[in-house]
Scaffold this motif. Structure first.
Motif, PDB file in Angstrom:
ATOM      1  N   VAL A   8       0.900  -1.155  -0.178  1.00  0.00           N
ATOM      2  CA  VAL A   8      -0.005   0.218   0.027  1.00  0.00           C
ATOM      3  C   VAL A   8       0.724   1.268  -0.117  1.00  0.00           C
ATOM      4  O   VAL A   8       0.663   2.276  -0.833  1.00  0.00           O
ATOM      5  CB  VAL A   8      -0.964  -0.017   1.287  1.00  0.00           C
ATOM      6  CG1 VAL A   8      -1.615   1.371   1.371  1.00  0.00           C
ATOM      7  CG2 VAL A   8      -2.020  -1.031   1.190  1.00  0.00           C
ATOM      8  N   GLU A   9       1.807   1.086   0.735  1.00  0.00           N
ATOM      9  CA  GLU A   9       2.777   2.258   0.951  1.00  0.00           C
ATOM     10  C   GLU A   9       3.682   2.751  -0.350  1.00  0.00           C
ATOM     11  O   GLU A   9       3.639   3.648  -0.885  1.00  0.00           O
ATOM     12  CB  GLU A   9       3.758   2.254   2.123  1.00  0.00           C
ATOM     13  CG  GLU A   9       3.295   2.502   3.314  1.00  0.00           C
ATOM     14  CD  GLU A   9       2.520   3.779   3.751  1.00  0.00           C
ATOM     15  OE1 GLU A   9       3.044   4.712   3.080  1.00  0.00           O
ATOM     16  OE2 GLU A   9       1.523   3.608   4.638  1.00  0.00           O
ATOM     17  N   GLU A  10       3.983   1.517  -1.084  1.00  0.00           N
ATOM     18  CA  GLU A  10       4.702   1.649  -2.201  1.00  0.00           C
ATOM     19  C   GLU A  10       3.813   2.068  -3.287  1.00  0.00           C
ATOM     20  O   GLU A  10       4.114   3.116  -4.157  1.00  0.00           O
ATOM     21  CB  GLU A  10       5.260   0.347  -2.487  1.00  0.00           C
ATOM     22  CG  GLU A  10       6.651  -0.366  -1.716  1.00  0.00           C
ATOM     23  CD  GLU A  10       6.718  -1.633  -2.100  1.00  0.00           C
ATOM     24  OE1 GLU A  10       6.320  -2.112  -3.286  1.00  0.00           O
ATOM     25  OE2 GLU A  10       7.480  -2.325  -1.280  1.00  0.00           O
ATOM     26  N   SER A  11       2.746   1.869  -3.569  1.00  0.00           N
ATOM     27  CA  SER A  11       1.559   2.134  -4.480  1.00  0.00           C
ATOM     28  C   SER A  11       1.252   3.697  -4.101  1.00  0.00           C
ATOM     29  O   SER A  11       1.310   4.462  -4.966  1.00  0.00           O
ATOM     30  CB  SER A  11       0.302   1.567  -4.296  1.00  0.00           C
ATOM     31  OG  SER A  11      -0.450   1.764  -5.374  1.00  0.00           O
ATOM     32  N   LEU A  12       1.231   4.023  -2.927  1.00  0.00           N
ATOM     33  CA  LEU A  12       1.068   5.562  -2.539  1.00  0.00           C
ATOM     34  C   LEU A  12       1.982   6.464  -3.146  1.00  0.00           C
ATOM     35  O   LEU A  12       1.854   7.211  -3.578  1.00  0.00           O
ATOM     36  CB  LEU A  12       0.433   5.811  -0.967  1.00  0.00           C
ATOM     37  CG  LEU A  12      -0.538   5.229  -0.609  1.00  0.00           C
ATOM     38  CD1 LEU A  12      -0.925   5.234   0.953  1.00  0.00           C
ATOM     39  CD2 LEU A  12      -1.964   5.726  -1.428  1.00  0.00           C
ATOM     40  N   GLU A  13       3.241   5.883  -2.804  1.00  0.00           N
ATOM     41  CA  GLU A  13       4.293   6.612  -3.080  1.00  0.00           C
ATOM     42  C   GLU A  13       4.599   6.756  -4.614  1.00  0.00           C
ATOM     43  O   GLU A  13       4.904   7.964  -5.260  1.00  0.00           O
ATOM     44  CB  GLU A  13       5.569   5.867  -2.424  1.00  0.00           C
ATOM     45  CG  GLU A  13       6.849   6.731  -2.867  1.00  0.00           C
ATOM     46  CD  GLU A  13       7.067   8.122  -2.216  1.00  0.00           C
ATOM     47  OE1 GLU A  13       7.733   8.906  -2.841  1.00  0.00           O
ATOM     48  OE2 GLU A  13       6.440   8.357  -1.169  1.00  0.00           O
ATOM     49  N   TYR A  52      -3.359   8.966  -0.129  1.00  0.00           N
ATOM     50  CA  TYR A  52      -4.634   7.928  -0.336  1.00  0.00           C
ATOM     51  C   TYR A  52      -5.132   7.726  -1.493  1.00  0.00           C
ATOM     52  O   TYR A  52      -4.867   8.489  -2.519  1.00  0.00           O
ATOM     53  CB  TYR A  52      -5.759   8.791   0.673  1.00  0.00           C
ATOM     54  CG  TYR A  52      -6.499   9.782  -0.107  1.00  0.00           C
ATOM     55  CD1 TYR A  52      -7.834   9.517  -0.764  1.00  0.00           C
ATOM     56  CD2 TYR A  52      -6.010  11.026  -0.024  1.00  0.00           C
ATOM     57  CE1 TYR A  52      -8.329  10.544  -1.412  1.00  0.00           C
ATOM     58  CE2 TYR A  52      -6.734  11.992  -0.850  1.00  0.00           C
ATOM     59  CZ  TYR A  52      -7.794  11.825  -1.401  1.00  0.00           C
ATOM     60  OH  TYR A  52      -8.224  12.787  -2.078  1.00  0.00           O
ATOM     61  N   VAL A  53      -5.770   6.605  -1.541  1.00  0.00           N
ATOM     62  CA  VAL A  53      -6.639   6.392  -2.823  1.00  0.00           C
ATOM     63  C   VAL A  53      -7.946   6.258  -2.596  1.00  0.00           C
ATOM     64  O   VAL A  53      -8.508   6.088  -1.541  1.00  0.00           O
ATOM     65  CB  VAL A  53      -5.935   5.002  -3.624  1.00  0.00           C
ATOM     66  CG1 VAL A  53      -4.620   5.057  -4.052  1.00  0.00           C
ATOM     67  CG2 VAL A  53      -6.035   3.671  -2.617  1.00  0.00           C
ATOM     68  N   ASP A  54      -8.868   6.470  -3.697  1.00  0.00           N
ATOM     69  CA  ASP A  54     -10.006   6.171  -3.445  1.00  0.00           C
ATOM     70  C   ASP A  54     -10.740   4.788  -3.273  1.00  0.00           C
ATOM     71  O   ASP A  54     -11.664   4.494  -2.470  1.00  0.00           O
ATOM     72  CB  ASP A  54     -10.951   7.040  -4.613  1.00  0.00           C
ATOM     73  CG  ASP A  54     -10.678   8.430  -4.623  1.00  0.00           C
ATOM     74  OD1 ASP A  54     -11.104   9.361  -3.865  1.00  0.00           O
ATOM     75  OD2 ASP A  54      -9.719   9.000  -5.245  1.00  0.00           O
ATOM     76  N   GLY A  88      -7.008   5.835   6.657  1.00  0.00           N
ATOM     77  CA  GLY A  88      -7.266   6.946   5.571  1.00  0.00           C
ATOM     78  C   GLY A  88      -6.657   6.689   4.431  1.00  0.00           C
ATOM     79  O   GLY A  88      -6.411   7.767   3.563  1.00  0.00           O
ATOM     80  N   LYS A  89      -5.646   5.765   4.382  1.00  0.00           N
ATOM     81  CA  LYS A  89      -4.863   5.294   2.936  1.00  0.00           C
ATOM     82  C   LYS A  89      -5.583   4.864   1.866  1.00  0.00           C
ATOM     83  O   LYS A  89      -5.448   5.128   0.772  1.00  0.00           O
ATOM     84  CB  LYS A  89      -3.732   4.568   3.308  1.00  0.00           C
ATOM     85  CG  LYS A  89      -2.912   5.274   4.268  1.00  0.00           C
ATOM     86  CD  LYS A  89      -1.612   4.577   4.673  1.00  0.00           C
ATOM     87  CE  LYS A  89      -0.815   5.236   5.751  1.00  0.00           C
ATOM     88  NZ  LYS A  89       0.493   4.672   6.019  1.00  0.00           N
TER      89      LYS A  89
END
Length: 177
Positions: free
Chosen positions: A42-47, A53-55, A82-83
């Motif tokens: 999740v962190e890698e994707s957000l970065e 955050y993603v919807d 909230g991510k």
């Protein structure tokens, strides 16, 4: 997105997938997903997306070795942080999706709000890719109704059946049922 001046993040609907590690093809013997590896993905994707955050965050493929309850519990931590505003799945069969949805509702957790199965006017004769799920055949009508009745989005893929519906001479006649 972070490096995109003039882009109003709030006006975008950002969707991403994860939860299968380095395995892009759904190998049933892939390394088992852990809570820690999920959170790292999740962190890698957000970065990579340049956002906080993603919807919609989606488990890319199911892994029947992991109980649905564990998937639901883990992703609810992501939503609570909230991510991700909401979550869903891709290529989960109906029974597993329904079990995850029912468990989340029963426990007062956020249920999955989307599924991404294969769907086309041309029903495939078997699995399209390893560990994928199709709702194309007419006998899946009740499943589709179940999703609709609960407001679950179906974000379907391969709607033109790998070009079959777009180009009539793409496949030799002897390969068709």
């Amino acid at each position: 997105l972070r490096d995109s001046p003039g882009v109003d993040r709030a006006s975008l609907n950002v969707i991403t997938k994860g939860g299968i590690g380095d395995d892009a093809f759904g190998d049933p013997d892939r390394p088992l997903l852990t809570r820690e590896s999920l959170f790292a993905e999740v962190e890698e994707s957000l970065e990579a997306l340049g956002t906080d955050y993603v919807d919609l965050w989606m488990y890319h493929r199911d892994d029947a070795r992991i109980p649905v309850e564990r998937f639901v519990d883990w992703v609810n931590v992501v939503v609570a942080s909230g991510k991700a505003k909401r979550w869903g799945v891709s290529n989960w069969n109906f029974d597993r999706f329904k079990a995850a949805h029912d468990y989340a509702k029963r426990k007062g957790l956020v249920p999955p709000s989307a599924n991404s199965p294969q769907y086309s006017l041309a029903a495939p004769d078997g699995e399209v890719w390893p560990s994928t799920y199709s709702i194309s055949a007419p006998e899946n009508g009740e499943e589709i109704d179940w999703y609709q009745d609960r407001g679950v989005e179906l974000l379907c893929w391969e709607v033109l059946a790998k070009g079959f519906m777009a180009k009539p001479d793409l496949y030799p006649r002897h390969e068709l049922d």
